[in-house]
Every structure is written in C-alpha cells, then in structure tokens.
Enzyme design. Structure first.
Site, mmCIF file in Angstrom:
data_model
loop_
_atom_site.group_PDB
_atom_site.id
_atom_site.type_symbol
_atom_site.label_atom_id
_atom_site.label_comp_id
_atom_site.label_asym_id
_atom_site.label_seq_id
_atom_site.Cartn_x
_atom_site.Cartn_y
_atom_site.Cartn_z
ATOM 1 N N THR A 99 0.820 -1.100 0.028
ATOM 2 C CA THR A 99 0.115 0.136 0.031
ATOM 3 C C THR A 99 0.697 1.305 0.171
ATOM 4 O O THR A 99 1.921 1.380 0.771
ATOM 5 C CB THR A 99 -0.887 0.118 1.221
ATOM 6 O OG1 THR A 99 -1.820 -1.378 1.406
ATOM 7 C CG2 THR A 99 -1.893 1.288 1.332
ATOM 8 N N PHE A 145 1.134 5.197 0.781
ATOM 9 C CA PHE A 145 0.500 6.210 1.491
ATOM 10 C C PHE A 145 1.122 7.439 1.044
ATOM 11 O O PHE A 145 2.334 7.732 0.669
ATOM 12 C CB PHE A 145 0.927 6.049 3.155
ATOM 13 C CG PHE A 145 0.107 4.863 3.708
ATOM 14 C CD1 PHE A 145 -0.791 5.168 4.359
ATOM 15 C CD2 PHE A 145 0.664 3.652 3.535
ATOM 16 C CE1 PHE A 145 -1.708 3.925 4.827
ATOM 17 C CE2 PHE A 145 0.050 2.588 4.337
ATOM 18 C CZ PHE A 145 -1.097 2.431 4.614
#
Ligand code: PEP
Ligand code: MN
Length: 668
Positions: free
Chosen positions: A272, A274
């Site tokens: 992921t 960010f």
C-alpha cells in the site's frame, strides 16, 4: 542446560553490541548530513555506496558471512540514513515535537506506515489515530496535527478513490510518500488453535485479500469489521479462542494476540502506498530524486489530454501515474491526477507546469516530494561472482552491422531498429547487458529451490529458473510438482529477490501461472503450439520462447511474431540446441544463430547450454563459447545434488561448478 544459558547470554551481549553500533552509525550519518548540507555535496553517492557494499561483502565472506545477508543488512542501514537525510533537509531535525495523524487505531497499517516514514525521528513524533480519512485530513487542515498519512493505492485493490476525491478539495500539500508491504497475519488468543477458528474479523478489504486462505479453513466464517486493527483489539477483548482477526503482526503484539499463520494474503506482492500531507508544500532539496503530483482538467475537445501530456514529454519528464475521477455535478467529465518524476524547483519542471497551466481548464499543484521507490544499493555482479571487485576486462559485443530483412512485422529489426530491453524486477534483459538465469531443471522441494535461489544470488545470478510443469519425453518420467512447486518457486524468488522463470504447458494454465511467475517459458516442444502462443500473447508477463529442436530461425521468429501479434511485446528468445545427426551431445548448440538473430530481430536472445549439451562437462565450455557470439545472457541448470535430481541431473551443474562458471563469465 547451563551451557545453553551461557550461550544465550553471550548472544544477548552481541545483540546489544549490534544495537550500540547501529546507534553510533546513525549519529555519524547525521553528522555527515550536516556536513553535506553545508558543503552542497551530493546526498547519495551511488558509486561510494556500491564500493562500500562490495568491500563489506568481501570482508563478510572472510568471516564466513554470505553476500546475501551482508547486502540485506546494509541495504536497511543505508536506507535508514537516506531517510534521515531527507527528513533533515526538509527541516525536520530542527523543529519541535510533531503530531502525525492516520486513520484507525494504534496498530493500523496507517500507523505502521507513519512510524516507518518518521523512523529516524520517532523521539520527536507523536502519532494519533482518528476514525475516518476525512477527519485525518481535517485534523491537519485545522492545525490540530502537523502531518496526515493517507493510503492512496494498494497493489491488489487499486486506487483508493475516496482519497483522490478528498485531495481535490483539500488545502493540504503532499510532502512525502511511504510504501508499506502488507503482510496479513491470522491473529488469535494465545490459547487459540488454527483448526479451532470459526469466525474471522477484519476490514472487508483485508478479508478480500485473504479469500483463498479463509476458504481453506473448515466451517469458518469471515465477518467484516470497520478496521483491521479494531478487529484485532476486539478479538483480544472477546477472549473467545474460536475467533481470530486478520491484521498486522504489530497489531497482534499490541493487543496480546499470537500469530496463528503468517502471510495469508492470496497475492504475495501486496503493497500500500501512503501520502504524507501537510499544510505547506515541502521545499525539497534538488539533490533528492522527487515526484511531483497535480490535478488537472482539460477542455472537452479532441486531443486536449494528449496536448497536456505531450508537454511533459517535450520537457523530458517521465509520467509515473495517471488517474481519472469523475467531476461531481458534471456528468462524464473528469479530473486527471498525475504523478511524474521531477521537482518543481527544477527549471524543466517549472517550465512544464507553466505550460500546463495554459493547456488545461484547471490545475492544482499538489506538491513535489522525495520518491520512496529509490534504487537500493546493490553489489556489482563481478563482486559476487568473483569473490571481490576486479577490473573489468575489455569486451567487444558484436553489434549488428547490417540489418537483415525478415518480413516480420513486429519481431524484425525494421519494426524497431534499437534493441528491446525487458526489465523484470531488478534485471534488464537485452541491449548491452548480460544476465544469467540459474536454477534446477525442476522444483523438487521447498528446501531444494531455496538452496538453489540462495546460491544463484550469492554468485551474482539475476534470475531463478525452476520447472513446475515438466514436458517429459516419457509419460512415466517425473512430470513436475505443479502449482505446489510454483508456490515454492515464488517464495524462493521473493526471499532472495530474484525474478522467477517457469515453463507453462497448457493455455488454461497461463493465467494462474502468470500470477506467480515473473517470466513464462515456452519450451522447445511447444514452440509451434499456436494456441499456447496466442494465450501467452494475451498475458502481461514476459515470455521466454525456446527454439524448437527442429525449427529454422524463420519458424522461430514467426513463433515470436505470434506472441507479439497477440499484444505481448515482451518476448525473449532462447537458443537451446537443435537436433542433428550427431548423438554425442543431446543436441547441437547452434551458435551461428546468435549473430544472425541479432541482425534479424530487436528481441533479446539467451543461450541455454544445458539442454544443448545434455552433459555437465560441456556446459561451461559451451557457455563460454556462447558468450563470445553476443547473446544477452544464459539460462543454466544447476542442482544441489545432480546425481539424485528428478530430471536432467546429468546436465545440471554442481554448485561449485556454477560458481566457477559465474566467476569465469564476470570475473574478468
Ligand atoms: C527446460 O528448460 O527445463 C526445458 C524443458 O527446456 P527445453 O524446452 O529447451 O527442452
Ligand atoms: Mn531441463
């Protein structure tokens, strides 16, 4: 028992010494940053880092430590100092305590990403979770916090639309990014047993990423929960050993749960990304490689997006991501989100931004910030292959002097005069490079493939091979361990950071094999299996196409043309010997084909001396001879115990022979 205690306490002492050394190193590296800051010296010196690592590898080897371990440890250490440098140059070091907000509660993935990003300054940072993404951004906008961490995309689930939409209306700037590897764990009470789990809680996204794992557990139900870390906390509070949660190992530790199973995500490469947001844009030192993000809208006219994007091209700017989102209240009109390489402080980027202003109907600059996917320092192959850095010998690559007309639309040199270079993981196949793919004929066990991977990496090999589905001449011979082997191969590749190559035998296997293999191999026996060629032509993975043992070069290139015509332009050719009247070798290695192919096609070409020879004693001589005629690399079979290999043992190199080959190829 007493002896064990004694050894353990010695280990503790060594561990403490390691910690002290790390702390001392960090202090020194901060001093280097300050000195560099004053002198304007480059932030990273790739040549120095590479030399440092090569030197450490040689010294480590002298102490019985393998290159892989030394590389991994020092990559982390170098990465930490690069992080400190970046934060320092953004003025982080001089300032007081900072407040960082993320979505969720302590132990959430956002929390882990925030701690990773601010790792060098944890002592000056305060982390806080808030319920929703809107609140995360609001907290910084209102001045209650200094930085916000928001997830923007996940490699399995794609872009997080809510964040994109919030960015368009927020006043915050992007000042940094962080990429977090998502490693889901199944977490339960200390007394829980995997077989006894009946309910599993987590965020719907996390559950979706582990569907296959959950489906394998008997009588077990997945229950969505607002947040993964909250699910972990709930399981800790419920005190029911039949319930578990999907979350991070850190969250488990925080809420008193144990790991019942690690890495339960269906897709192993799950990351992921960010964004780090702040009220003011960052002024990033120009010596740091940056990304710039912006949002724009273009007029509803033909070619307006193309015109805007060509401004980047004209300024030599590499576009990294293009995302579109509908504009609220304006049906079928879109906002475009762009990420590209460069820093707004650079002239070419500033120039492009100015032009973009006039080529768009609206444009919002989101920020220039340090790129997180920075290249990691890697040792030179020569260091690994030869046991120490050496001078590179002069080498002359036969450059295609005259193009040969082929009548091939996509494969021929006419279609593309320059060499095609195929990047797979860190390896680049084609052009001026020379790669070695090593590994066993077949994956036989987890242990065997891990051993091979470790050794290939240790010697400087760039890719790992291993057959999972074996096309055997006899139906009674070992046919490979199938998908089970593929999982082992992928694990070994991940563990040692080597892209993996494996053969695919049937069209219906292409899609599932492509999920885990980095390169799909089409074996010699299938070179003209046109339905298989069509299927790999639809795949997104590069294809290693082996020359059929009774195929002419024209037939070989036409097989490649089939794959390219299907839309997949990443084809690697491989000469592996053809059948002649000679029986002393398994096949006859047609080395003359290499310079001819290099003239006819732009595609990369490898040589497989193993299947050509069929005999171990000929593999090294043939490999060295092959090197001289200018292919882009080799694919070589090796095995920890060739005499007991389940396939192609007689032609598989022993480990020491593989090391010898590597040192002769690269050692000068
Ligand atoms: C192999 O690479 O293991 C193999 C079977 O090769 P080929 O198709 O060239 O015989
Ligand atoms: Mn083989």
């Amino acid at each position: 028992m007493e002896e064990l205690e004694k050894i353990r306490s010695e280990i503790n002492r060594v561990d403490e010494a390691i910690l002290e050394a790390l702390a001392a190193r960090r202090t020194l590296s901060r001093r280097v940053i300050e000195a560099k800051d004053r002198s304007g010296a480059p932030i990273r010196d790739a040549a120095r880092e590479e030399m440092l690592l090569s030197d450490l590898i040689s010294k480590g080897r002298g102490r019985g430590l393998d290159a892989h371990l030394v590389t991994r440890v020092f990559q982390e250490i170098i990465d930490d100092s690069v992080r400190s440098q970046q934060l320092h140059l953004q003025g982080y070091a001089q300032s007081d305590l900072k407040r960082v907000v993320f979505q969720g509660i302590e132990g959430a993935y956002g929390d882990l990403a925030a701690r990773k990003y601010f790792a060098p300054y944890l002592d000056r940072t305060f982390f806080e979770g808030v319920p929703g993404l809107r609140q995360v951004i609001g907290a910084v906008e209102d001045g209650d916090a200094d930085y916000a961490l928001v997830p923007v995309e996940n490699t399995a689930a794609g872009s997080i639309n809510e964040v994109y939409d919030l960015l368009s209306v927020s006043q915050l700037s992007i000042v940094g990014e962080e990429v977090l590897r998502i490693e889901h764990c199944l977490l339960g009470l200390p007394e829980a047993q995997l077989a006894g789990i009946r309910r599993i809680y987590s965020h719907p996204q996390a559950l979706a990423e582990c569907v296959k794992f959950v489906a394998r557990l008997p009588d077990c139900q997945a229950i969505p929960w607002p947040d993964a870390a909250m699910a972990v906390r709930k399981v800790g509070e419920d005190r029911d050993p039949s319930v578990a949660a999907v979350g991070s190992e850190e969250a488990g530790r925080l809420y008193g749960l144990k790991v019942l199973q690690r890495n339960i995500e269906d897709q192993p490469h799950n990351f992921t990304r960010f964004l780090v947001l702040a009220r003011k844009p960052a002024k990033v030192d120009r010596r740091i490689p940056c990304k710039t993000s912006l949002i724009m809208a273009t007029s509803h006219e033909e070619g307006s997006l193309l015109k805007a994007l060509s401004i980047l091209y004209e300024h030599g700017i590499n576009l990294l991501k293009l995302e579109s989102r509908p504009i609220p209240g304006m049906p079928f009109q879109y906002l475009f989100y762009l990420d590209f390489e460069g820093n707004a402080a650079e002239e070419r980027v500033a120039g492009a931004l100015e032009k973009l202003h006039s080529a768009t109907t609206s444009m919002k600059f989101l920020g220039s910030y340090p790129m997180q996917q920075r290249p990691r320092t890697a040792p030179r192959i020569e260091t690994l292959a030869a046991g120490g850095p050496r001078e590179e010998g002069e080498q002359t690559e036969p450059i295609p002097e005259k193009k040969e007309k082929s009548g091939l639309r996509l494969v021929g040199r006419d279609a593309r005069p320059e060499d095609t270079v195929i990047a797979v993981g860190g390896a680049r196949i084609g052009g001026d490079g020379f790669v070695v793919i090593g590994g066993p004929c077949a994956v036989e066990s987890r242990e065997q493939i891990l051993q091979c991977a470790r050794f290939v990496k240790e010697c400087g090999g760039q890719l790992l091979r291993g057959g999972c589905f074996k096309p055997r001449t006899s139906p009674y011979s070992f046919q490979g361990l199938g998908f089970e082997a593929l999982e082992m191969l992928a694990e070994a590749g991940r563990e040692y950071d080597l892209p993996v190559v494996t053969e695919v035998l049937s069209p219906s296997d292409v899609e599932p094999v492509a999920r885990l293999a980095d390169i799909l191999q089409i074996g010699a026996r299938n070179m003209q299996n046109f339905s298989l060629l069509a299927e790999v032509g639809r795949s997104n993975r590069p294809v290693l196409l082996k020359r059929g043992m009774m195929s002419t070069l024209d037939e070989f290139l036409n097989a490649a043309e089939y794959i390219m015509a299907g839309g997949n332009h990443r084809v690697i050719l491989c000469e592996r010997g053809i059948r002649t009247f000679e029986t002393a070798t398994r096949n006859t290695l047609d080395l003359g084909s290499i310079p001819i192919l290099r003239r006819m096609t732009h595609l990369p070409i490898l040589v497989d001396p193993s299947h050509a020879a069929g005999r171990r004693d000929l593999v090294i001589p043939l490999a060295l001879a092959a090197r001289a005629v200018g292919p882009h690399g080799l694919i070589v079979e090796m095995h920890p115990d060739p005499d007991h290999a389940m396939s192609d043992g007689p032609q598989s190199l022993h480990f020491h022979e593989f090391a010898d080959l590597m040192s002769r190829l690269y050692g000068g």
